[in-house]
Design an enzyme around this catalytic site. Sequence first.
Site, short mmCIF file in Angstrom:
data_model
loop_
_atom_site.label_atom_id
_atom_site.label_comp_id
_atom_site.label_asym_id
_atom_site.label_seq_id
_atom_site.Cartn_x
_atom_site.Cartn_y
_atom_site.Cartn_z
N ASP A 194 0.84 -1.19 0.00
CA ASP A 194 0.00 0.00 0.00
C ASP A 194 0.88 1.24 0.00
O ASP A 194 1.71 1.43 0.88
CB ASP A 194 -0.88 -0.02 1.26
CG ASP A 194 -1.84 1.14 1.29
OD1 ASP A 194 -2.94 1.01 0.73
OD2 ASP A 194 -1.50 2.20 1.86
N LYS A 236 -2.93 5.91 -4.03
CA LYS A 236 -4.04 6.83 -3.75
C LYS A 236 -3.84 8.18 -4.43
O LYS A 236 -2.71 8.69 -4.48
CB LYS A 236 -4.18 7.03 -2.23
CG LYS A 236 -4.24 5.72 -1.50
CD LYS A 236 -4.40 5.85 -0.01
CE LYS A 236 -4.08 4.53 0.65
NZ LYS A 236 -2.65 4.35 0.91
N HIS A 291 -7.80 9.53 -1.98
CA HIS A 291 -7.18 9.48 -0.64
C HIS A 291 -8.05 10.12 0.45
O HIS A 291 -8.15 9.62 1.57
CB HIS A 291 -5.81 10.18 -0.70
CG HIS A 291 -4.85 9.69 0.33
ND1 HIS A 291 -3.49 9.66 0.13
CD2 HIS A 291 -5.04 9.20 1.58
CE1 HIS A 291 -2.90 9.18 1.21
NE2 HIS A 291 -3.82 8.90 2.10
N TYR A 337 2.86 9.79 0.18
CA TYR A 337 3.85 9.12 1.05
C TYR A 337 5.26 9.19 0.47
O TYR A 337 6.23 8.86 1.16
CB TYR A 337 3.53 7.63 1.24
CG TYR A 337 2.18 7.26 1.77
CD1 TYR A 337 1.37 8.18 2.42
CD2 TYR A 337 1.70 5.96 1.62
CE1 TYR A 337 0.11 7.81 2.89
CE2 TYR A 337 0.45 5.58 2.09
CZ TYR A 337 -0.33 6.51 2.71
OH TYR A 337 -1.57 6.12 3.16
#
Length: 309
Positions: A51, A86, A107, A56
């Site tokens: 994921d 996302k 997201h 990120y």
Amino acid sequence: MALQIVPEIVLSSGHKMPVLGLGTAIFPPVASEIVVRAVLQAIELGFRHFDTASVYQTEPALGEAIEEAIRLGLVKSRDELFITSKLWCSDCHAQLVIECLDLYLIHWPLSMKPGAYEYPPKAEDLLPMDYKSVWVAMEECQRLGLTKSIGVSNFSCKKLDHLLAFATIPPAVNQVELNPYWQQKKLIDHCKANGITVAAFSPLGAAGTSWGSSRVLESEVLKEIAEAKGKTVAQVCLRWEYEQGIGIVVKSYNKERIKQNLEIFDWALSDEESKKIGEIPQSRRHSGEEFLFLNGPFKTIEELWDGEL
Ligand code: A2P
């Protein structure tokens, strides 16, 4: 090394998702070698679901690790892996939706000005999301084969209903904060009734992050059960989540803990143990406060979560 086999869930899209995935969110971001090493160790031990998210900043390292895993023969091809990413808020505009994935999630239920990648966001960058045009673009991604399944993250029951009212491809997944301290029973029931798979982020409470706390790993209720069963608190927690019939993305960059987190599929909690966990007082930890501004699309926590607190 014995390879742990992770069970799969069939999503409404018809594609299979391994129930347990490795989360990669860490702030501030760490050097890409650390992510690459953890992903390779996870693949070696049995993780097949990873994921990530553009915010990120772990997408490139994950890509690098996958290439290396294929080169080393840990997997034969990319097809053996399930990758979720996302759509960040500043890309929540119909023309900015594009990827190549197994699962692509919106997201958060809001937009930011295109190009605004700052997290936490600035007040002037936030915009209400045009759910319909963004979802139509997500559906187009699936139709074009850029992603096999599409879904959302941080959506309340009310926001899911809004989306379902016009979606021609319903969301396959809603990824939300979920652990014994925020069990989301109503949301799980609502998603089940609509064929949506719930996936848990912060399944261990995301200790050490700005959006998490140590309350899960330090829970007396979980500690007592863990001691009685000869398991760790993290394993009891992940097993309880697995027994809720949901997907889980657990973050660890530590080999021993990555291994430990996979060892949850050949034992079970008793009814009494599940009942004790079910009685833990509930509260949301990741409230999304960073998205609340007086002139923004959501002014209060109640508005963001439609009172589902
Ligand atoms: P680390 O990466 O050093 O293992 P969540 O998945 O809820 O976001 O929680 C992630 C946090 O929990 C990370 O700080 C991670 O640290 C830690 N963690 C992951 N697995 C375990 C485990 N089995 N036991 C204790 N802590 C864990």
